[in-house]
Design an enzyme around this catalytic site. Sequence first.
Site, mmCIF file in Angstrom:
data_model
loop_
_atom_site.group_PDB
_atom_site.id
_atom_site.type_symbol
_atom_site.label_atom_id
_atom_site.label_comp_id
_atom_site.label_asym_id
_atom_site.label_seq_id
_atom_site.Cartn_x
_atom_site.Cartn_y
_atom_site.Cartn_z
ATOM 1 N N TYR A 1 0.963 -1.219 0.026
ATOM 2 C CA TYR A 1 -0.206 0.039 -0.061
ATOM 3 C C TYR A 1 1.096 1.242 -0.023
ATOM 4 C CZ TYR A 1 -3.619 3.223 1.619
ATOM 5 O OH TYR A 1 -4.427 4.386 1.988
ATOM 6 N N LYS B 1 4.480 9.038 9.333
ATOM 7 C CA LYS B 1 4.073 8.497 10.507
ATOM 8 C C LYS B 1 5.146 9.156 11.662
ATOM 9 C CE LYS B 1 1.934 4.492 8.448
ATOM 10 N NZ LYS B 1 0.478 4.396 8.696
ATOM 11 N N ASP C 1 9.180 2.792 0.043
ATOM 12 C CA ASP C 1 8.162 3.493 0.768
ATOM 13 C C ASP C 1 8.364 3.126 2.038
ATOM 14 O OD1 ASP C 1 5.974 4.392 2.010
ATOM 15 O OD2 ASP C 1 4.498 3.423 0.686
#
Length: 481
Positions: free
Chosen positions: A198, A321, A293
């Site tokens: 994702y 994050k 990523d």
Amino acid sequence: MAGAAAAAAVASGISARPAAPRSALTWRRARSVVRAAVSVERGEKAYTVQKSEEIFNAAKVPSLCLLPELMPGGVNSPVRAFKSVGGQPIVFDSVKGSRMWDVDGNEYIDYVGSWGPAIIGHSDDKVNAALIETLKKGTSFGAPCYLENVLAEMVISAVPSVEMVRFVNSGTEACMGALRLVRAFTGREKIIKFEGCYHGHADSFLVKAGSGVATLGLPDSPGVPKGATCETLTAPYNDVEAVKKLFEDNKGEIAAVFLEPVVGNAGFIPPQPGFLNALRDLTKQDGALLVFDEVMTGFRLAYGGAQEYFGITPDVTTMGKVIGGGLPVGAYGGRRDIMEMVAPAGPMYQAGTLSGNPLAMTAGIHTLKRLMEPGTYEYLDKITGDLVRGILDAGAKTGHEMCGGHIRGMFGFFFTGGPVHNFGDAKKSDTEKFGRFYRGMLEEGVYLAPSQFEAGFTSLAHTSQDIEKTVQAAEKVLKRI
Ligand SMILES: Cc1ncc(COP(=O)(O)O)c(C=O)c1O
């Protein structure tokens, strides 16, 4: 208290409206939000989630009531709706360290960590104190601020591939920026991504995506034009031969390979030995770029992220994050010659009203400072290893087929014997059993990610007592499911 403020806002909004168009049910619903929001009790009592239910129901009124939902599905991000584990989502009131408290006063040991950012523990005192000082000077300038330089320097000196960085407001934005960047730099349009990975919800990445898309079993999302995904090629994770074939079939056309260097959005799936090296070689040979990523793995597997941990340097890296310490931040960075494509240094356009705002920069700076202290990653590795070994041992003792693993503060386990090397393997899990396990753990005061296809996270605030308690809870629940 935030809940009281929300309640007051709801209450004042109601009294300001004319009564005529509102049904009695609207009033009942509003009153239940107010009651639930203002009275949060804590203490020893049987596990009930009545207030959670009231608040969630107020957000998501059953269609029979002919009233609109406040939010689609009652939530602002799909996995929060608990669709894959059953039952109603828990509505939270506060967090601190390794713990969360819901609106019914139940306490949980938390292994979601706000989906990753809370690596030093929730609501850290030092981060909070720094935030209060920054807040006094304002929350957003929409102009350069010194704190951007500080966080940029910290990121550049930590992450091997990053020579220049652009801050944005989320991981999705970071990946969208990186996608445009690799296309602008190479003059090519095709990308390779992996099934179950994702990279946020931008159109081009919503092909065989993990996280909520996998959790809800959605096909590729409607609303994504074919034109946005026809240049997105996919391969199974850990399958070097499949990637080789894609390069052979699309020679000189692939801009970049995007991947989670350790998958967290299809459950926890580490790369097999040689997989990342092979991707590095294949991209180099074809003049394509390699993009890690690291929205999830950045500053979590090591201070320099997965690229430091595995010793493989990509061309471009996306982050989010942890670098926002619980505030909305994302970033993309990479080799200087590539990053110089980004406006205003170069012609590739990308911008953001709140990008680099002082509050988010402050939370990031003070979170990274804590992570720089000696022994942090060894600590994460130890407690997370104990946790996963404990759960798997409990599974073996109680006769369940399970497998799992961890790297530093990231972990996962599946209800299948494994091995799990890709999303196809992950899907062999007994997700019904995971749902039963999940709900049992909630009752025991343990909050896990509400999906078999999401990784878990520990923090520096988790103690060995937390781990022991969690393992005991797991054994108790595994015995009865
Ligand atoms: C690897 C990865 N990339 C991108 C994203 C998107 O980040 P955000 O939710 O901040 O938009 C996520 C979110 O979980 C992620 O795990």
